[in-house]
Structures are given as structure tokens and as C-alpha cells.
Scaffold this motif. Structure first.
Motif, PDB file in Angstrom:
ATOM      1  N   VAL A 141      45.667 -55.812  15.989  1.00 36.05           N
ATOM      2  CA  VAL A 141      46.790 -55.213  15.275  1.00 36.05           C
ATOM      3  C   VAL A 141      46.281 -54.655  13.960  1.00 36.05           C
ATOM      4  CG1 VAL A 141      49.093 -55.573  14.318  1.00 36.05           C
ATOM      5  CG2 VAL A 141      48.345 -56.923  16.297  1.00 36.05           C
ATOM      6  N   GLY A 142      46.443 -53.344  13.782  1.00 38.53           N
ATOM      7  CA  GLY A 142      46.032 -52.690  12.537  1.00 38.53           C
ATOM      8  C   GLY A 142      47.261 -52.258  11.755  1.00 38.53           C
ATOM      9  N   GLY A 143      47.425 -52.830  10.589  1.00 39.67           N
ATOM     10  CA  GLY A 143      48.571 -52.493   9.743  1.00 39.67           C
ATOM     11  C   GLY A 143      48.208 -51.433   8.713  1.00 39.67           C
ATOM     12  N   HIS A 144      49.221 -50.973   7.989  1.00 39.20           N
ATOM     13  CA  HIS A 144      49.026 -50.014   6.894  1.00 39.20           C
ATOM     14  C   HIS A 144      48.259 -48.780   7.355  1.00 39.20           C
ATOM     15  CE1 HIS A 144      50.850 -52.939   4.433  1.00 39.20           C
ATOM     16  NE2 HIS A 144      50.435 -52.469   3.282  1.00 39.20           N
ATOM     17  N   THR A 145      48.725 -48.191   8.449  1.00 39.60           N
ATOM     18  CA  THR A 145      48.080 -46.963   8.913  1.00 39.60           C
ATOM     19  C   THR A 145      48.843 -45.758   8.378  1.00 39.60           C
ATOM     20  OG1 THR A 145      49.413 -46.822  10.922  1.00 39.60           O
ATOM     21  CG2 THR A 145      47.380 -48.129  11.052  1.00 39.60           C
ATOM     22  N   GLY A 146      48.182 -44.621   8.406  1.00 38.59           N
ATOM     23  CA  GLY A 146      48.824 -43.398   7.935  1.00 38.59           C
ATOM     24  C   GLY A 146      48.838 -43.313   6.421  1.00 38.59           C
ATOM     25  N   LEU A 147      49.708 -42.440   5.911  1.00 38.64           N
ATOM     26  CA  LEU A 147      49.739 -42.186   4.459  1.00 38.64           C
ATOM     27  C   LEU A 147      50.665 -43.139   3.722  1.00 38.64           C
ATOM     28  CD1 LEU A 147      49.988 -38.279   4.569  1.00 38.64           C
ATOM     29  CD2 LEU A 147      48.019 -39.600   3.743  1.00 38.64           C
ATOM     30  N   ALA A 148      51.722 -43.591   4.411  1.00 35.53           N
ATOM     31  CA  ALA A 148      52.776 -44.345   3.721  1.00 35.53           C
ATOM     32  C   ALA A 148      52.414 -45.815   3.580  1.00 35.53           C
ATOM     33  CB  ALA A 148      54.085 -44.172   4.486  1.00 35.53           C
ATOM     34  N   THR A 149      51.499 -46.093   2.682  1.00 34.93           N
ATOM     35  CA  THR A 149      51.069 -47.483   2.497  1.00 34.93           C
ATOM     36  C   THR A 149      51.334 -47.933   1.066  1.00 34.93           C
ATOM     37  OG1 THR A 149      48.843 -46.781   1.918  1.00 34.93           O
ATOM     38  CG2 THR A 149      49.245 -47.235   4.235  1.00 34.93           C
ATOM     39  N   GLY A 150      52.462 -47.533   0.554  1.00 37.25           N
ATOM     40  CA  GLY A 150      52.727 -47.822  -0.850  1.00 37.25           C
ATOM     41  C   GLY A 150      51.919 -46.860  -1.688  1.00 37.25           C
ATOM     42  N   ARG A 151      51.542 -47.266  -2.848  1.00 37.39           N
ATOM     43  CA  ARG A 151      50.769 -46.366  -3.698  1.00 37.39           C
ATOM     44  C   ARG A 151      49.319 -46.842  -3.790  1.00 37.39           C
ATOM     45  NH1 ARG A 151      54.265 -43.047  -7.118  1.00 37.39           N
ATOM     46  NH2 ARG A 151      56.417 -43.417  -6.464  1.00 37.39           N
ATOM     47  N   TYR A 152      48.861 -47.493  -2.727  1.00 41.03           N
ATOM     48  CA  TYR A 152      47.542 -48.147  -2.777  1.00 41.03           C
ATOM     49  C   TYR A 152      46.379 -47.165  -2.726  1.00 41.03           C
ATOM     50  CZ  TYR A 152      50.178 -52.421  -1.687  1.00 41.03           C
ATOM     51  OH  TYR A 152      51.060 -53.462  -1.703  1.00 41.03           O
ATOM     52  N   GLY A 153      46.639 -45.954  -2.245  1.00 39.90           N
ATOM     53  CA  GLY A 153      45.560 -44.966  -2.194  1.00 39.90           C
ATOM     54  C   GLY A 153      44.756 -45.038  -0.908  1.00 39.90           C
ATOM     55  N   SER A 154      43.756 -44.180  -0.841  1.00 37.52           N
ATOM     56  CA  SER A 154      43.063 -43.917   0.415  1.00 37.52           C
ATOM     57  C   SER A 154      42.328 -45.109   1.012  1.00 37.52           C
ATOM     58  CB  SER A 154      42.070 -42.775   0.221  1.00 37.52           C
ATOM     59  OG  SER A 154      41.470 -42.484   1.447  1.00 37.52           O
ATOM     60  N   THR A 155      41.864 -46.047   0.174  1.00 33.10           N
ATOM     61  CA  THR A 155      41.131 -47.194   0.733  1.00 33.10           C
ATOM     62  C   THR A 155      42.005 -48.000   1.686  1.00 33.10           C
ATOM     63  OG1 THR A 155      41.758 -48.567  -1.134  1.00 33.10           O
ATOM     64  CG2 THR A 155      39.596 -47.463  -1.250  1.00 33.10           C
ATOM     65  N   HIS A 156      43.327 -47.878   1.550  1.00 27.90           N
ATOM     66  CA  HIS A 156      44.253 -48.626   2.382  1.00 27.90           C
ATOM     67  C   HIS A 156      45.028 -47.747   3.364  1.00 27.90           C
ATOM     68  CE1 HIS A 156      43.120 -51.711  -0.341  1.00 27.90           C
ATOM     69  NE2 HIS A 156      43.944 -52.599   0.160  1.00 27.90           N
ATOM     70  N   GLN A 157      44.620 -46.491   3.495  1.00 32.82           N
ATOM     71  CA  GLN A 157      45.338 -45.583   4.399  1.00 32.82           C
ATOM     72  C   GLN A 157      44.452 -45.253   5.595  1.00 32.82           C
ATOM     73  OE1 GLN A 157      45.773 -42.737   1.217  1.00 32.82           O
ATOM     74  NE2 GLN A 157      48.001 -42.899   1.237  1.00 32.82           N
ATOM     75  N   ALA A 158      44.659 -45.955   6.701  1.00 30.45           N
ATOM     76  CA  ALA A 158      43.837 -45.699   7.883  1.00 30.45           C
ATOM     77  C   ALA A 158      44.291 -44.410   8.558  1.00 30.45           C
ATOM     78  CB  ALA A 158      43.940 -46.865   8.862  1.00 30.45           C
ATOM     79  N   LEU A 159      43.403 -43.450   8.633  1.00 32.00           N
ATOM     80  CA  LEU A 159      43.719 -42.157   9.263  1.00 32.00           C
ATOM     81  C   LEU A 159      42.741 -41.840  10.390  1.00 32.00           C
ATOM     82  CD1 LEU A 159      44.448 -40.151   5.969  1.00 32.00           C
ATOM     83  CD2 LEU A 159      46.139 -40.817   7.688  1.00 32.00           C
ATOM     84  N   GLU A 160      41.907 -42.806  10.740  1.00 28.48           N
ATOM     85  CA  GLU A 160      40.882 -42.600  11.773  1.00 28.48           C
ATOM     86  C   GLU A 160      40.980 -43.626  12.891  1.00 28.48           C
ATOM     87  OE1 GLU A 160      40.016 -42.547   7.621  1.00 28.48           O
ATOM     88  OE2 GLU A 160      40.157 -44.257   8.944  1.00 28.48           O
ATOM     89  N   ASP A 161      41.816 -44.622  12.711  1.00 29.01           N
ATOM     90  CA  ASP A 161      41.805 -45.787  13.595  1.00 29.01           C
ATOM     91  C   ASP A 161      42.112 -45.459  15.054  1.00 29.01           C
ATOM     92  OD1 ASP A 161      44.314 -45.235  12.237  1.00 29.01           O
ATOM     93  OD2 ASP A 161      45.133 -46.896  13.402  1.00 29.01           O
ATOM     94  N   LEU A 162      43.002 -44.504  15.271  1.00 32.96           N
ATOM     95  CA  LEU A 162      43.326 -44.167  16.670  1.00 32.96           C
ATOM     96  C   LEU A 162      42.130 -43.516  17.349  1.00 32.96           C
ATOM     97  CD1 LEU A 162      46.887 -42.616  16.976  1.00 32.96           C
ATOM     98  CD2 LEU A 162      46.012 -44.691  18.054  1.00 32.96           C
ATOM     99  N   ALA A 163      41.437 -42.640  16.618  1.00 28.88           N
ATOM    100  CA  ALA A 163      40.258 -41.974  17.181  1.00 28.88           C
ATOM    101  C   ALA A 163      39.239 -43.027  17.578  1.00 28.88           C
ATOM    102  CB  ALA A 163      39.649 -41.032  16.146  1.00 28.88           C
ATOM    103  N   ILE A 164      39.028 -43.990  16.695  1.00 26.29           N
ATOM    104  CA  ILE A 164      38.038 -45.047  16.936  1.00 26.29           C
ATOM    105  C   ILE A 164      38.463 -45.882  18.140  1.00 26.29           C
ATOM    106  CG2 ILE A 164      37.124 -47.202  15.983  1.00 26.29           C
ATOM    107  CD1 ILE A 164      37.351 -45.781  13.191  1.00 26.29           C
ATOM    108  N   MET A 165      39.694 -46.336  18.119  1.00 28.72           N
ATOM    109  CA  MET A 165      40.126 -47.259  19.168  1.00 28.72           C
ATOM    110  C   MET A 165      40.201 -46.576  20.533  1.00 28.72           C
ATOM    111  SD  MET A 165      40.186 -50.133  17.879  1.00 28.72           S
ATOM    112  CE  MET A 165      41.194 -51.422  18.571  1.00 28.72           C
ATOM    113  N   CYS A 166      40.685 -45.335  20.545  1.00 29.23           N
ATOM    114  CA  CYS A 166      40.838 -44.667  21.844  1.00 29.23           C
ATOM    115  C   CYS A 166      39.495 -44.259  22.423  1.00 29.23           C
ATOM    116  CB  CYS A 166      41.775 -43.474  21.710  1.00 29.23           C
ATOM    117  SG  CYS A 166      43.466 -44.000  21.367  1.00 29.23           S
TER     118      CYS A 166
END
Lengths: 324, 286
Positions: free
Chosen positions: A106-131
Motif C-alpha cells: 500500500v503506497g500512500g500520499h501519491t500524486g500532487l495532493a499531499t498537503g504542502r509537503y512538497g515533492s519528496t512526498h509526492q509519488a508520481l512514478e509509483d504506478l510506472a514502477i509497480m506495473c
């Protein structure tokens, strides 16, 4: 569109389903790396302390320990933010999948809407990796209901799975169809173009569809909550009808759902797909995320209602050229 | 340990080293130095009743688990498993050939009937076996079982950060059914560990993480049996045994030379090595 703390989102759907599953399956164990509250495991921890494995901020070890638990016959759910799990511990996960272990990631905090935490907490590659990993099933719930249903269904598989969750909670989609892993949901029927969406982008696509219909377009809207394997039949049928498609995901544009769907279309061109199809792909394009409000981030990166409407006009122009 | 048992283990170890050489030469691949340095420890584990196992029932639910974390030394494990009766010694000759159950680095597929009997885990990417072992140990505790979990690692492997995550986990969760063995042969692929990336005081580091740390001579069967038995019989604390070994142990011109980490012997080197091992097999020398 800003977050409302009274709305149950896909994290809550997961947290509630995992408690129900644990009540019936004594082999279910949960591993988490110091993020149990954020990943909505508070109730699970309270009810099943002996089946909650605290791993601390050590995601590589967490995945390895999960592998050991699976080797001993348990069914481990391995839970953290996606940038850490599966991204930081990909090597350990790869070994586990190579070993045919039944891990539930289970991967949480994916996409852009992760609060204001910034890019270190915004997973935008996880689907590519997992699939890209053999034998994995990947689900991207749009809301609480989908997350609850898909969590339960993923648990019944004996093969490795990925559940992609978001921090932002959006109201559930109004839809009465059953949620079945591997089957897409046609949320609106139309004939001019098809919009394919997964995760939180589904609600954005619902809003855009309404507006496009108001200006006289006939839009088919398909939710692909299961990204691997894709519901090829529904995709092909719809595109044969509309001849134009928009794909939207909260992920890097050139991979994930977009590329998987493009492969289906390319493979079936001249076979099951009987005509040339106009396409537009939406996502975060060749850039990392950043801090900001959800609305500002979605607007800047072209993932809001207005952006879909613009793409709809573009794709229809392409379609016209193809057919002229 | 009576002298005749010592001699018996020596004979098996010499045969295992010849198996390793044969596998390596037949396939043109493999890691001799590390395989030789762990051979005596594996022979002690499997042939002096330290590990609880039954080669006729590889999945026996009361067995102790042995996980190889430094997967590149698998020729030693394959040979020991074959000589323990898990499968036919002749199958060793398929090592790293297309379709073989003896992959160049160990591959275990959960639930598959095509697995190599006796093999418990996949390894090759260093640092992972220890976490897998911790997971199995956790599951045994959860189910109230007394199976013990042994994990072999290399000293170079201690450079992986994951290993230290696992050490913290094992001691925090009090997994006293875990017994780790570190093969300390002081070399890694590019040369001596102290020149590539020194480990500093490994014993002190492990003790500070909460382990009972024992030291053993990795080529002295009596000492190995004593330390492994002590670790097995004295629960209450997870144990790590630092097994001081010689890379390439058993063949004079291969000993303590990092060249033999993954070098394949020529025809002449092979015959020379086999000759040395055959002489040792018949003698009383360790």
C-alpha cells in the motif's frame, strides 16, 4: 475542491477494510514504518496488536521482514507512503515478487495532493514502477467506497498487489454499479469522446464531463480503478464508438495508466480497434511536484476541470482531422 | 568432539569443495572464495545435528530455517544440501545452466513444486536475507513455535544499510530465535574490506545493537559446534556468531586472494585444486 476532514477518503476505506479482513483471516499481518495513524491503521493496531509489526523508519527492512512473514505462510500488508514503499524499497520488493510471495503493498500520499509537503512526498512514478513488475495487480481507488471494496478483493488474490492511495479525501462518486477488481466503471455514456480516469482525477473528470455535456458534447467517462490488468474490452469498445480519448492520471504523463492504455490501443490497431483514434494524455509532465494548495497544484500542472475541457477541444480537433 | 567425527566432517567438507569447483568449472561461473570460506560452517550446521531438518520432508513444519543471505556463495549451499540428501548429487552439475533449479544466485518460488528442496529463500542482492530471516522469526514467535532461524551473511555485506535496520528490528522485537553467522573472510570483490570500506569494530557495533556476539574459527569443526550449540541452547537474546574464515580455504593457491572472489580456474588449476582436496580428504588435516 479543498480537503474536508469530515469526508472519508480512500485511506479510510483501506483502514476500515483491513480491520474487517483481519477479523476473518488470522494470517493477515500489517507492517508499517512509523506512519500508522496517517495510513489509517489506528483501529487495526488497537484491535490486533499482535498482528501489527512496527518497523520504524526502515522501509528496506520492512519489505524484507514482510517477505519472511510471507515465506512462513502469512499474508502481509506492507504500508507506508509510496515514495518510501515501494519506491525506496523497490529492490527488496523485486526479490519478493521474483519469489512469488503474496505481498500486499500500500503506497500512500501519491500524486500532487499531499498537503504542502512538497515533492519528496509526492509519488508520481509509483504506478510506472509497480506495473513494470511481473504478476502484480495494481488498483487506484478514486474514493472511500472503491478503496474499501478493492482492499477486500486484493486480499483474496494469492499474487502480489499494489493499492495506490491519496492523502486528499474527495466525496465518493455517485454510482450504483458494483466495484469489481479488473472491471472498469462506465460513469457516463457518450459518443463524441471518451475520458479515462483513475484515482482522484475521476472526480475532476466527472465535473468536466458535466460541463462538456452542458455545451452539447456527448462524453463517455470511464473509471479505471484497476490499472493492471486493464479492462481492455471496455476500453476498445468505447474507443471504437467515440474515436477520441483523453487519459488523465495524477502521475508522470509518459508512464503509468497513460502508457498502459496506449499499448492496448497500439496493439489492437487494425485488429479489435477498427479506426484511427485521436488521443490526449494528461498528467504531470517531465517535472517534479512542489509545495502548494491542492487547487493551486492541480491548476499549475494542468490537472483540473478547465484543463480537461481544453484537452477535450484539442482531441476533437484531432479527431476531425483524422476523419477529414 | 570425538576425533572420528571431526575427520568425518573434514571428509564431507573436502567433497563439498570439490563439488563447488566442478560446478564452477562446468558452468564457467561462480564465486569460489566465499563458497570455500563458508563450507565448514555449513557442513557443521547440517552434519553435526545443529539444524533440525529432514531431507525427505523439506517443508516439515518443525524444521529450523537456514537462509543464505550472501547468495553468491550458493554453490556451497547447493553441495551441502545435495550431500545432506535433499536431492541427487548429480544435479549439482546443472548449476547455472538453462532451466536448472540451481540458479547462479538462489531462487526460491513460494508454493512452487519446482523449488530446489532445502532452499528457503531468494538471495543475491546483499542485505536482504537477514530481514527475511527476521520475518520468519517473527512469524514463529507469533504462532508460538520453537523453530529457530539461522542466517548466513558475509562480512562485506555488512556495508548494506538494510542489515543495520534489521539488527535494530530483531533486538527491539526480541527475536531470540534468530541466530546470525557472519562469514568474516576480510575480502570483497575489489579487494580487502579494510581498503574498500572498512567495517571498524564489528563486534562492538553488534553488541551495542543488543546481540550476544560469539566468535568462532570458521574452519575448526569442534569450535563451530560448540559456539553454534551455545547459540541454539541459550535463548533470551538473539545471537550473532562472527566466524573468522579464510577466503578460498582448502586450496593453497586460492587462499586469502580476492582474485578468487569470482575467478574461474583453468584446467591445470582445477586439477591441482582437486588433487589437493583429495589428499586432504584422506588425511586427518582440517
Amino acid at each position: 475542491m479543498s480537503s474536508d476532514s469530515t469526508i472519508k477518503g480512500n485511506r479510510e476505506g483501506f483502514g476500515e477494510a483491513i480491520v474487517e479482513l483481519a477479523k476473518i483471516d488470522p494470517n493477515l499481518v500489517v507492517l508499517c514504518g512509523d506512519l500508522s495513524d496517517s495510513m489509517k491503521l489506528t483501529e487495526f493496531k488497537k484491535l490486533f496488536p499482535d498482528r501489527y509489526v512496527e518497523c520504524g523508519v526502515s522501509e528496506q527492512n520492512m519489505m524484507g521482514v514482510a517477505s519472511g512473514l510471507a515465506l512462513a505462510g502469512k499474508t502481509p500488508w506492507v504500508v507506508s507512503y509510496a515514495v518510501f514503499n515501494p519506491e525506496r524499497n523497490l529492490d527488496q520488493l523485486r526479490t519478493a515478487i521474483y519469489s512469488q510471495l503474496n505481498l500486499k503493498i500500500v503506497g500512500g500520499h501519491t500524486g500532487l495532493a499531499t498537503g504542502r509537503y512538497g515533492s519528496t512526498h509526492q509519488a508520481l512514478e509509483d504506478l510506472a514502477i509497480m506495473c513494470s513488475l511481473p504478476t502484480i495487480t495494481a488498483a487506484v481507488p478514486a474514493d472511500y467506497k472503491q478503496s474499501f471494496a478493492l482492499t477486500k478483493q486484493l486480499h483474496t488474490l494469492k499474487t502480489p498487489t499494489y493499492l495506490r492511495l491519496s492523502r486528499l479525501a474527495r466525496p465518493s462518486i455517485v454510482d450504483s454499479q458494483p466495484i469489481i477488481l479488473g472491471q472498469s466503471l462506465v460513469l457516463n455514456k457518450g459518443k463524441d469522446l471518451t475520458i479515462f480516469a483513475c484515482g482522484l482525477m475521476t472526480q475532476t473528470a466527472v465535473e468536466a464531463t458535466k460541463e462538456l455535456e452542458e455545451i452539447g458534447l456527448s462524453v463517455e467517462l470511464i473509471n479505471l480503478h484497476t490499472v493492471k490488468p486493464l479492462d481492455q474490452r471496455t476500453i476498445i469498445e468505447s474507443l471504437n464508438k467515440t474515436g477520441a480519448g483523453i487519459v488523465i492520471q495524477e502521475h508522470q504523463t509518459f508512464s503509468g495508466l497513460n502508457s498502459l492504455l496506449a499499448q492496448v490501443v497500439a496493439n489492437e490497431a487494425g485488429q479489435k480497434i477498427t479506426k484511427s483514434i485521436a488521443f490526449e494524455f494528461m498528467g504531470v509532465t517531465e517535472i517534479f511536484g512542489e509545495s502548494g494548495s491542492e487547487d493551486d497544484l492541480y491548476h499549475k500542472h494542468g490537472l483540473d476541470k478547465l484543463a480537461i475541457i481544453k484537452k477535450a477541444k484539442l482531441v476533437l480537433e484531432k479527431k476531425k482531422k483524422i476523419n477529414s | 568432539m570425538p576425533a572420528n567425527i571431526n575427520q568425518q566432517l573434514n571428509k564431507i567438507a573436502c567433497k563439498v569443495r570439490q563439488d563447488i569447483l566442478r560446478m564452477t568449472v562446468l558452468s564457467g561461473s561462480g564465486h569460489i572464495a566465499g563458497s570455500f570460506s563458508i563450507t565448514d560452517v555449513l557442513v557443521t550446521l547440517y552434519f553435526s545435528k545443529i539444524l533440525r531438518f529432514d531431507p525427505k520432508r523439506p517443508n516439515w513444519d518443525k524444521r529450523d530455517y537456514f537462509l543464505l543471505s550472501n547468495g553468491h556463495t550458493c554453490p556451497a549451499l547447493y553441495a551441502v544440501l545435495a550431500r545432506s540428501g535433499f536431492f541427487d548429487v548429480a544435479e549439482l552439475d546443472t548449476y547455472a545452466q538453462l532451466g536448472s533449479r540451481l540458479q547462479g544466485h538462489p531462487h526460491f518460488a513460494f508454493g512452487s513444486k519446482d523449488n530446489l528442496p532445502g532452499l528457503e529463500n531468494t538471495s543475491g542482492s546483499l542485505g536482504q536475507g537477514i530481514s527475511q530471516a527476521a520475518g520468519i522469526a517473527w512469524a514463529m514467535k507469533m504462532d508460538g513455535k520453537n523453530n529457530q532461524v539461522f542466517c548466513m551473511m558475509s562480512d562485506g555485506e555488512q556495508q548494506e544499510g538494510q542489515v543495520w535496520e534489521a539488527y535494530t528490528f530483531i533486538n527491539y522485537h526480541h527475536l531470540d530465535n534468530f541466530i546470525g553467522i557472519i562469514d568474516c573472510n576480510n575480502i570483497q570483490i575489489s579487494g580487502p574490506i579494510k581498503k574498500v570500506m572498512p567495517l571498524r569494530d564489528l563486534k562492538l557495533k553488534l553488541m551495542s545493537f543488543g546481540f550476544r556476539v560469539l566468535e568462532a574459527d570458521a574452519h575448526d569443526f569442534a569450535d563451530l559446534e560448540k559456539k553454534l550449540t551455545h547459540a541454539k541452547e541459550n535463548k533470551s537474546q538473539a545471537t550473532i556468531i562472527l566466524a573468522s574464515s579464510l577466503a578460498g580455504k582448502g586450496v593453497s593457491f586460492m587462499e586469502n586472494d580476492s582474485k578468487w572472489h569470482s575467478h574461474i580456474p583453468s584446467e591445470n588449476e582445477y586439477s591441482q585444486a582437486i588433487k589437493e582436496l583429495q589428499i586432504k580428504e584422506k588425511s586427518d588435516v582440517k
